[in-house]
Motif scaffolding. Sequence first.
Motif, PDB file in Angstrom:
ATOM      1  N   MET A 193      -3.723 -12.950  -4.030  1.00 29.27           N
ATOM      2  CA  MET A 193      -2.896 -12.075  -3.208  1.00 29.27           C
ATOM      3  C   MET A 193      -1.448 -12.408  -3.543  1.00 29.27           C
ATOM      4  SD  MET A 193      -2.445 -11.829   0.939  1.00 29.27           S
ATOM      5  CE  MET A 193      -3.931 -10.898   1.277  1.00 29.27           C
ATOM      6  N   LEU A 194      -0.717 -11.403  -4.001  1.00 30.86           N
ATOM      7  CA  LEU A 194       0.707 -11.585  -4.287  1.00 30.86           C
ATOM      8  C   LEU A 194       1.506 -11.113  -3.093  1.00 30.86           C
ATOM      9  CD1 LEU A 194       1.194 -10.174  -7.909  1.00 30.86           C
ATOM     10  CD2 LEU A 194       0.943 -12.546  -7.222  1.00 30.86           C
ATOM     11  N   ILE A 195       2.600 -11.797  -2.824  1.00 33.31           N
ATOM     12  CA  ILE A 195       3.520 -11.331  -1.794  1.00 33.31           C
ATOM     13  C   ILE A 195       4.932 -11.375  -2.361  1.00 33.31           C
ATOM     14  CG2 ILE A 195       3.638 -13.600  -0.686  1.00 33.31           C
ATOM     15  CD1 ILE A 195       3.989 -11.799   1.978  1.00 33.31           C
ATOM     16  N   ALA A 196       5.628 -10.258  -2.204  1.00 35.60           N
ATOM     17  CA  ALA A 196       7.008 -10.164  -2.666  1.00 35.60           C
ATOM     18  C   ALA A 196       7.919 -10.832  -1.645  1.00 35.60           C
ATOM     19  CB  ALA A 196       7.396  -8.701  -2.833  1.00 35.60           C
ATOM     20  N   VAL A 197       8.795 -11.694  -2.127  1.00 34.34           N
ATOM     21  CA  VAL A 197       9.726 -12.371  -1.220  1.00 34.34           C
ATOM     22  C   VAL A 197      11.149 -12.238  -1.745  1.00 34.34           C
ATOM     23  CG1 VAL A 197       8.077 -14.025  -0.253  1.00 34.34           C
ATOM     24  CG2 VAL A 197       9.301 -14.618  -2.332  1.00 34.34           C
ATOM     25  N   ASP A 198      12.054 -12.023  -0.796  1.00 35.93           N
ATOM     26  CA  ASP A 198      13.476 -12.042  -1.117  1.00 35.93           C
ATOM     27  C   ASP A 198      14.179 -12.705   0.060  1.00 35.93           C
ATOM     28  OD1 ASP A 198      13.711 -10.074   0.880  1.00 35.93           O
ATOM     29  OD2 ASP A 198      13.936  -8.437  -0.554  1.00 35.93           O
ATOM     30  N   ARG A 218      10.852  -3.756  -8.756  1.00 42.78           N
ATOM     31  CA  ARG A 218       9.740  -2.816  -8.953  1.00 42.78           C
ATOM     32  C   ARG A 218       8.932  -3.198 -10.178  1.00 42.78           C
ATOM     33  NH1 ARG A 218      14.042   1.804  -7.790  1.00 42.78           N
ATOM     34  NH2 ARG A 218      15.045   0.458  -9.305  1.00 42.78           N
ATOM     35  N   ASN A 219       9.610  -3.448 -11.275  1.00 42.64           N
ATOM     36  CA  ASN A 219       8.918  -3.800 -12.517  1.00 42.64           C
ATOM     37  C   ASN A 219       8.313  -5.193 -12.446  1.00 42.64           C
ATOM     38  OD1 ASN A 219       9.718  -1.319 -13.611  1.00 42.64           O
ATOM     39  ND2 ASN A 219      11.631  -2.191 -14.349  1.00 42.64           N
ATOM     40  N   VAL A 220       9.067  -6.126 -11.879  1.00 44.22           N
ATOM     41  CA  VAL A 220       8.602  -7.510 -11.789  1.00 44.22           C
ATOM     42  C   VAL A 220       7.296  -7.593 -10.996  1.00 44.22           C
ATOM     43  CG1 VAL A 220       9.108  -9.726 -10.662  1.00 44.22           C
ATOM     44  CG2 VAL A 220      10.816  -8.652 -12.128  1.00 44.22           C
ATOM     45  N   LEU A 221       7.240  -6.896  -9.867  1.00 45.03           N
ATOM     46  CA  LEU A 221       6.045  -6.964  -9.023  1.00 45.03           C
ATOM     47  C   LEU A 221       4.837  -6.328  -9.702  1.00 45.03           C
ATOM     48  CD1 LEU A 221       7.686  -6.271  -5.567  1.00 45.03           C
ATOM     49  CD2 LEU A 221       6.853  -8.464  -6.458  1.00 45.03           C
ATOM     50  N   CYS A 222       5.032  -5.197 -10.344  1.00 43.35           N
ATOM     51  CA  CYS A 222       3.917  -4.550 -11.050  1.00 43.35           C
ATOM     52  C   CYS A 222       3.437  -5.414 -12.222  1.00 43.35           C
ATOM     53  CB  CYS A 222       4.308  -3.150 -11.510  1.00 43.35           C
ATOM     54  SG  CYS A 222       4.483  -1.974 -10.146  1.00 43.35           S
ATOM     55  N   GLU A 223       4.364  -6.056 -12.921  1.00 41.58           N
ATOM     56  CA  GLU A 223       3.990  -6.960 -14.012  1.00 41.58           C
ATOM     57  C   GLU A 223       3.249  -8.181 -13.477  1.00 41.58           C
ATOM     58  OE1 GLU A 223       7.655  -7.807 -16.074  1.00 41.58           O
ATOM     59  OE2 GLU A 223       7.896  -5.708 -16.674  1.00 41.58           O
ATOM     60  N   ASP A 282      -0.399  -7.498 -12.804  1.00 43.34           N
ATOM     61  CA  ASP A 282      -1.188  -7.556 -14.030  1.00 43.34           C
ATOM     62  C   ASP A 282      -1.359  -8.991 -14.524  1.00 43.34           C
ATOM     63  OD1 ASP A 282      -1.420  -4.788 -13.963  1.00 43.34           O
ATOM     64  OD2 ASP A 282       0.241  -4.468 -15.352  1.00 43.34           O
ATOM     65  N   LYS A 283      -0.282  -9.763 -14.475  1.00 43.17           N
ATOM     66  CA  LYS A 283      -0.316 -11.148 -14.962  1.00 43.17           C
ATOM     67  C   LYS A 283      -1.353 -11.979 -14.209  1.00 43.17           C
ATOM     68  CE  LYS A 283       2.556 -15.311 -15.215  1.00 43.17           C
ATOM     69  NZ  LYS A 283       3.887 -15.877 -15.003  1.00 43.17           N
ATOM     70  N   TYR A 284      -1.389 -11.826 -12.881  1.00 44.48           N
ATOM     71  CA  TYR A 284      -2.293 -12.627 -12.049  1.00 44.48           C
ATOM     72  C   TYR A 284      -3.620 -11.925 -11.767  1.00 44.48           C
ATOM     73  CZ  TYR A 284       1.417 -15.987 -11.122  1.00 44.48           C
ATOM     74  OH  TYR A 284       2.380 -16.953 -11.251  1.00 44.48           O
ATOM     75  N   ASN A 285      -3.767 -10.693 -12.257  1.00 40.78           N
ATOM     76  CA  ASN A 285      -4.948  -9.887 -11.948  1.00 40.78           C
ATOM     77  C   ASN A 285      -5.159  -9.858 -10.432  1.00 40.78           C
ATOM     78  OD1 ASN A 285      -7.127  -8.232 -12.526  1.00 40.78           O
ATOM     79  ND2 ASN A 285      -8.544  -9.961 -12.685  1.00 40.78           N
ATOM     80  N   ALA A 286      -4.076  -9.617  -9.722  1.00 50.68           N
ATOM     81  CA  ALA A 286      -4.089  -9.659  -8.255  1.00 50.68           C
ATOM     82  C   ALA A 286      -4.908  -8.521  -7.672  1.00 50.68           C
ATOM     83  CB  ALA A 286      -2.654  -9.597  -7.726  1.00 50.68           C
ATOM     84  N   LYS A 287      -5.567  -8.800  -6.582  1.00 54.27           N
ATOM     85  CA  LYS A 287      -6.350  -7.789  -5.873  1.00 54.27           C
ATOM     86  C   LYS A 287      -5.503  -7.030  -4.873  1.00 54.27           C
ATOM     87  CE  LYS A 287     -10.080  -8.695  -8.024  1.00 54.27           C
ATOM     88  NZ  LYS A 287     -10.412  -7.823  -9.132  1.00 54.27           N
ATOM     89  N   ILE A 288      -4.453  -7.692  -4.386  1.00 54.90           N
ATOM     90  CA  ILE A 288      -3.594  -7.045  -3.395  1.00 54.90           C
ATOM     91  C   ILE A 288      -2.159  -7.539  -3.562  1.00 54.90           C
ATOM     92  CG2 ILE A 288      -4.078  -8.758  -1.591  1.00 54.90           C
ATOM     93  CD1 ILE A 288      -4.003  -6.380   0.417  1.00 54.90           C
ATOM     94  N   LEU A 289      -1.227  -6.618  -3.360  1.00 62.65           N
ATOM     95  CA  LEU A 289       0.196  -6.930  -3.381  1.00 62.65           C
ATOM     96  C   LEU A 289       0.747  -6.609  -2.005  1.00 62.65           C
ATOM     97  CD1 LEU A 289       3.000  -7.504  -4.708  1.00 62.65           C
ATOM     98  CD2 LEU A 289       3.008  -5.089  -5.419  1.00 62.65           C
ATOM     99  N   VAL A 290       1.423  -7.569  -1.399  1.00 58.34           N
ATOM    100  CA  VAL A 290       2.019  -7.373  -0.078  1.00 58.34           C
ATOM    101  C   VAL A 290       3.528  -7.290  -0.248  1.00 58.34           C
ATOM    102  CG1 VAL A 290       2.305  -8.333   2.248  1.00 58.34           C
ATOM    103  CG2 VAL A 290       0.171  -8.740   0.981  1.00 58.34           C
ATOM    104  N   SER A 321      -3.196  -2.538  -8.316  1.00 58.88           N
ATOM    105  CA  SER A 321      -3.897  -3.245  -7.243  1.00 58.88           C
ATOM    106  C   SER A 321      -3.651  -2.475  -5.955  1.00 58.88           C
ATOM    107  CB  SER A 321      -3.361  -4.679  -7.084  1.00 58.88           C
ATOM    108  OG  SER A 321      -2.056  -4.646  -6.532  1.00 58.88           O
ATOM    109  N   SER A 322      -4.321  -2.886  -4.915  1.00 57.48           N
ATOM    110  CA  SER A 322      -4.007  -2.330  -3.604  1.00 57.48           C
ATOM    111  C   SER A 322      -2.652  -2.874  -3.185  1.00 57.48           C
ATOM    112  CB  SER A 322      -5.065  -2.751  -2.579  1.00 57.48           C
ATOM    113  OG  SER A 322      -6.311  -2.191  -2.925  1.00 57.48           O
ATOM    114  N   VAL A 323      -1.907  -2.065  -2.446  1.00 58.59           N
ATOM    115  CA  VAL A 323      -0.581  -2.470  -1.976  1.00 58.59           C
ATOM    116  C   VAL A 323      -0.553  -2.354  -0.470  1.00 58.59           C
ATOM    117  CG1 VAL A 323       1.899  -1.983  -2.046  1.00 58.59           C
ATOM    118  CG2 VAL A 323       0.514  -1.714  -4.128  1.00 58.59           C
ATOM    119  N   MET A 324      -0.175  -3.433   0.201  1.00 58.37           N
ATOM    120  CA  MET A 324      -0.049  -3.419   1.642  1.00 58.37           C
ATOM    121  C   MET A 324       1.443  -3.533   1.981  1.00 58.37           C
ATOM    122  SD  MET A 324      -1.804  -5.743   4.621  1.00 58.37           S
ATOM    123  CE  MET A 324      -1.258  -7.272   3.929  1.00 58.37           C
ATOM    124  N   ILE A 325       1.928  -2.565   2.744  1.00 56.22           N
ATOM    125  CA  ILE A 325       3.331  -2.559   3.150  1.00 56.22           C
ATOM    126  C   ILE A 325       3.402  -3.000   4.610  1.00 56.22           C
ATOM    127  CG2 ILE A 325       5.407  -1.154   3.430  1.00 56.22           C
ATOM    128  CD1 ILE A 325       4.152   0.742   1.275  1.00 56.22           C
TER     129      ILE A 325
END
Length: 159
Positions: free
Chosen positions: A8-13, A106-111, A114-122, A149-153
């Motif tokens: 599970m990836l999560i975008a952080v800033d 946008r590009n970093v998260l989509c890449e 793919d890099k981690y073969n993530a099932k979900i991006l938060v 992947s699935s994206v949860m907002i």
Amino acid sequence: MASEKHVMLIAVDDSAHSMYALEWTLDHFFVPFGSLQPFQLVAIHARPIPISILQLAGPAATAEIIPMMEVDLKKTAARITEKVKELCKKKSVNEVDVEVMEGDPRNVLCEAVDKYNAKILVVGSHGYGPMKRAVLGSVSDYCAHHAHSSVMIVKKPKT
């Protein structure tokens, strides 16, 4: 043969919306499961490239500013990494990887998906209105349409 956890990836800033999304995710996907956590958590911070910021500043910006910006961006990334690890530790989630990647979020998260073969991006929602979204672009909207992947907002409640 032990089965590996899904990623599970999560975008952080550095925003409150991002930290709220992280806390919400920890509370709903990690804390209730204790040691049987269903996902491997990877936090991704998209660090801007200094030259892209300078382009926005216009011709007055010089190459002398780049090293100062680089130092500031590294400090910000280190601060975000520390905040993520502290919040995870507070919630008893000891296994979290934090990766800082350079580029447009946008590009970093989509890449990263793919890099981690993530099932979900938060991703957290900043709650921009239509005008700001049109000018700034919506990272969550872009990822919802382009990530493999699935994206949860996660939206932060209005106070």
